[in-house]
Design an enzyme around this catalytic site. Sequence first.
Site, PDB file in Angstrom:
ATOM      1  N   GLN A 197       0.810  -1.334  -0.248  1.00  8.86           N
ATOM      2  CA  GLN A 197       0.311   0.197   0.116  1.00  8.86           C
ATOM      3  C   GLN A 197       0.434   1.583  -0.197  1.00  8.86           C
ATOM      4  O   GLN A 197       2.041   1.043   0.550  1.00  8.86           O
ATOM      5  CB  GLN A 197      -0.845  -0.006   1.285  1.00  8.86           C
ATOM      6  CG  GLN A 197      -1.899   0.681   1.157  1.00  8.86           C
ATOM      7  CD  GLN A 197      -3.119   0.544   2.028  1.00  8.86           C
ATOM      8  OE1 GLN A 197      -3.335  -0.645   3.125  1.00  8.86           O
ATOM      9  NE2 GLN A 197      -3.705   1.743   2.392  1.00  8.86           N
TER      10      GLN A 197
ATOM     11  N   SER B 213       4.661  -5.742   2.280  1.00  7.42           N
ATOM     12  CA  SER B 213       3.015  -5.989   3.548  1.00  7.42           C
ATOM     13  C   SER B 213       2.809  -6.391   2.747  1.00  7.42           C
ATOM     14  O   SER B 213       2.317  -7.858   2.630  1.00  7.42           O
ATOM     15  CB  SER B 213       3.588  -3.837   3.978  1.00  7.42           C
ATOM     16  OG  SER B 213       1.926  -4.484   4.784  1.00  7.42           O
ATOM     17  N   LEU B 214       1.349  -5.599   1.690  1.00 10.56           N
ATOM     18  CA  LEU B 214       0.714  -6.161   1.189  1.00 10.56           C
ATOM     19  C   LEU B 214       0.552  -6.963   0.039  1.00 10.56           C
ATOM     20  O   LEU B 214       0.237  -7.365  -0.048  1.00 10.56           O
ATOM     21  CB  LEU B 214      -0.211  -5.034   0.871  1.00 10.56           C
ATOM     22  CG  LEU B 214      -1.387  -5.015  -0.506  1.00 10.56           C
ATOM     23  CD1 LEU B 214      -2.629  -6.587   0.298  1.00 10.56           C
ATOM     24  CD2 LEU B 214      -1.837  -4.034  -1.014  1.00 10.56           C
TER      25      LEU B 214
ATOM     26  N   ARG C 119      -8.730  -7.332   5.277  1.00  7.99           N
ATOM     27  CA  ARG C 119      -7.555  -6.919   6.813  1.00  7.99           C
ATOM     28  C   ARG C 119      -7.384  -5.550   5.804  1.00  7.99           C
ATOM     29  O   ARG C 119      -7.460  -4.263   7.184  1.00  7.99           O
ATOM     30  CB  ARG C 119      -5.955  -7.273   5.267  1.00  7.99           C
ATOM     31  CG  ARG C 119      -5.198  -6.798   5.797  1.00  7.99           C
ATOM     32  CD  ARG C 119      -3.727  -6.965   5.696  1.00  7.99           C
ATOM     33  NE  ARG C 119      -2.783  -7.227   5.387  1.00  7.99           N
ATOM     34  CZ  ARG C 119      -1.881  -5.817   5.299  1.00  7.99           C
ATOM     35  NH1 ARG C 119      -2.091  -5.163   3.598  1.00  7.99           N
ATOM     36  NH2 ARG C 119      -0.347  -5.701   5.760  1.00  7.99           N
TER      37      ARG C 119
ATOM     38  N   HIS D 246       1.806  -2.154  11.017  1.00 10.62           N
ATOM     39  CA  HIS D 246       2.924  -3.114  11.601  1.00 10.62           C
ATOM     40  C   HIS D 246       3.200  -2.157  12.537  1.00 10.62           C
ATOM     41  O   HIS D 246       4.415  -1.922  12.809  1.00 10.62           O
ATOM     42  CB  HIS D 246       4.139  -3.057  10.270  1.00 10.62           C
ATOM     43  CG  HIS D 246       3.722  -3.662   8.920  1.00 10.62           C
ATOM     44  ND1 HIS D 246       3.592  -4.999   8.732  1.00 10.62           N
ATOM     45  CD2 HIS D 246       3.137  -2.596   7.729  1.00 10.62           C
ATOM     46  CE1 HIS D 246       3.217  -4.586   7.727  1.00 10.62           C
ATOM     47  NE2 HIS D 246       2.578  -4.102   7.163  1.00 10.62           N
TER      48      HIS D 246
ATOM     49  N   GLN E  63       2.075 -10.754  10.656  1.00  9.97           N
ATOM     50  CA  GLN E  63       2.268  -9.927   9.969  1.00  9.97           C
ATOM     51  C   GLN E  63       1.875  -8.458  10.342  1.00  9.97           C
ATOM     52  O   GLN E  63       2.445  -6.840   9.885  1.00  9.97           O
ATOM     53  CB  GLN E  63       2.014 -10.020   8.396  1.00  9.97           C
ATOM     54  CG  GLN E  63       2.005  -8.986   7.713  1.00  9.97           C
ATOM     55  CD  GLN E  63       1.394  -8.137   5.243  1.00  9.97           C
ATOM     56  OE1 GLN E  63       0.293  -8.266   5.636  1.00  9.97           O
ATOM     57  NE2 GLN E  63       2.711  -9.063   5.070  1.00  9.97           N
TER      58      GLN E  63
END
Length: 328
Positions: free
Chosen positions: A30, A111-112, A136, A218, A267
Amino acid sequence: MNASVIAAARQMGPATLEGQRRVLAMFPGQGSQREGMAAHLIREFPETAGAVFERADDELGLPLRALCVEGDAERLRATEIAQPAILVTSLATFEVLRAEGFAPDLVTGHSLGEFTALAAAGVLDLADALALVRRRGELMAEVAAAVPGTMTAVSGVPASRIEEICAEVDGVVELANYNAPDQSVISGTADAVAAATDRLRAEGAGKMVSLRVGAPFHCSLMSTLEDRFADALSRAEFRDPAIDVISSVTAQPISNGDQARDLLRRQLTAPVRWIEVIAAATALGCTDYIETGPGRVLSGLANRMVDGATVRSTQDARRIAAVVAEYA
């Protein structure tokens, strides 16, 4: 693939291989969203990319195709929209490349982007990847609404010193992304991030950029989501990877589907260890780093971290054609 793009790719000629090359496909997270980010995919590759968007629209009941072609920046910034939009744009790009014979040796995601990497490696099918990413995004948007938070990229201060400053600031602010030796990202409540930013500026930090992510990812503020997201993860089918997937949580290859499920839960609060991810890929023999999807952030980081590597991005038709010419 569109005939005009194929013709351009063929004119560039085949790659000259010197020794064994190993290719890492990197999927962005993202913040890589932008207006019109899928316009070239829909225009040039309707049969491959268009099919991915059509299925995604049907699965989610969202007009992702329209949003990724015509949506404005503010609409795309919303976490619950940005996450599935980036996933689908990245997977559509990957399908365009794969249809021409592109076959990476390893995959990873920032991440994503780890959801995209797992889909590319056959761990998740498209329906499950879409459902998980949408859930999510919805959960993260809830946290953002309840606890105003932000993320800021910091350059010029060692990660160890950033960690110390974050620990000294009142409130929640934590080091969320270890992106490169000279770039980290902090995440937390708006007030705490602002206080840490002031301290870092006094320490001589260089460029500091507020990220277009809409929530404090995060960091420990996401811990309230773990059980709820774990429920969604339990309903998805996770298969063993068909190719190696390097986790951004552990910076190690994922062994099986059960481990992949657990890592996606972890995560939410774990930092992205991108420096270690790239180091692990290099140790596994990777020579070529291909950012697959919108943006050029990950290719820029790879250029800075791996001397002599071949690095490519795929955010437009011209760059996709170059990758086809070199790797297909």
